[in-house]
Structure formats: structure tokens, C-alpha cells
Motif scaffolding. Structure first.
Motif, short mmCIF file in Angstrom:
data_model
loop_
_atom_site.label_atom_id
_atom_site.label_comp_id
_atom_site.label_asym_id
_atom_site.label_seq_id
_atom_site.Cartn_x
_atom_site.Cartn_y
_atom_site.Cartn_z
N GLU A 104 -2.44 -3.63 -7.76
CA GLU A 104 -3.72 -3.71 -7.24
C GLU A 104 -4.34 -5.00 -6.96
O GLU A 104 -4.86 -5.39 -5.92
CB GLU A 104 -5.06 -2.57 -7.82
CG GLU A 104 -4.51 -1.43 -7.62
CD GLU A 104 -4.52 -0.73 -6.15
OE1 GLU A 104 -5.42 -1.21 -5.59
OE2 GLU A 104 -3.74 0.13 -5.81
N LYS A 150 -5.36 -7.11 -3.69
CA LYS A 150 -6.68 -7.45 -3.52
C LYS A 150 -6.55 -8.96 -3.15
O LYS A 150 -7.30 -9.71 -2.10
CB LYS A 150 -7.57 -7.35 -4.65
CG LYS A 150 -8.18 -6.16 -4.67
CD LYS A 150 -8.94 -6.03 -6.20
CE LYS A 150 -9.40 -4.40 -6.01
NZ LYS A 150 -10.29 -4.28 -7.36
N GLN A 206 1.00 -1.32 -0.11
CA GLN A 206 -0.01 -0.09 0.01
C GLN A 206 0.88 1.32 0.03
O GLN A 206 0.25 2.32 -0.53
CB GLN A 206 -1.02 0.07 1.21
CG GLN A 206 -1.93 -0.94 1.18
CD GLN A 206 -2.76 -1.14 2.24
OE1 GLN A 206 -2.60 -0.87 3.42
NE2 GLN A 206 -4.14 -1.44 2.21
#
Length: 72
Positions: A42, A46, A35
């Protein structure tokens, strides 16, 4: 109703909970690092979060199985 478990099975389950908690912590660290990276993937983020939730569910299930039933 939970079946009474033998000491070896209780020990195995307890070790598994400890291992899962360690994996959960490691994933939390990896997620935090990803992050912080502006170019983080991404999809990978996830997937790691999903894996972390799965580990949390497994930990909760095992901890629940380790708690003996109370007599009525």
C-alpha cells in the motif's frame, strides 16, 4: 506574462512534455497492476499515485508555458 521562447527552447519543452506523458502512462499501468495484486504494498501504491500527480502538475505547467500570451 510569458517571455517569447526561442525555437530550441520550445522544442526542448515539447520533448519534455512528451517524456512526462510517457512516464505518467507507465505509472498508470504500474498502479493498475499493483491494485490488481491482493498482496500489493500500500505504501508503494501511495507513492506511485503521488508521483503520478506530480507528473500531471509538471505536464500542466509546461503546457501552460508553451501557450503564447494573447495580446490585450
Amino acid at each position: 506574462m510569458n517571455q517569447p521562447l526561442d525555437p530550441a527552447e520550445l522544442s526542448r519543452m515539447t520533448r519534455r512534455v512528451v517524456d512526462l506523458r510517457e512516464q505518467h502512462r507507465d505509472l498508470d499501468d504500474a498502479i493498475t497492476r499493483l491494485q490488481a495484486d491482493i498482496q500489493a504494498d500500500e505504501l508503494m501504491l501511495k507513492r506511485l499515485k503521488k508521483r503520478k500527480l506530480l507528473l500531471k502538475d509538471q505536464i500542466a505547467w509546461l503546457e501552460n508555458a508553451l501557450i503564447p500570451d494573447e495580446p490585450a
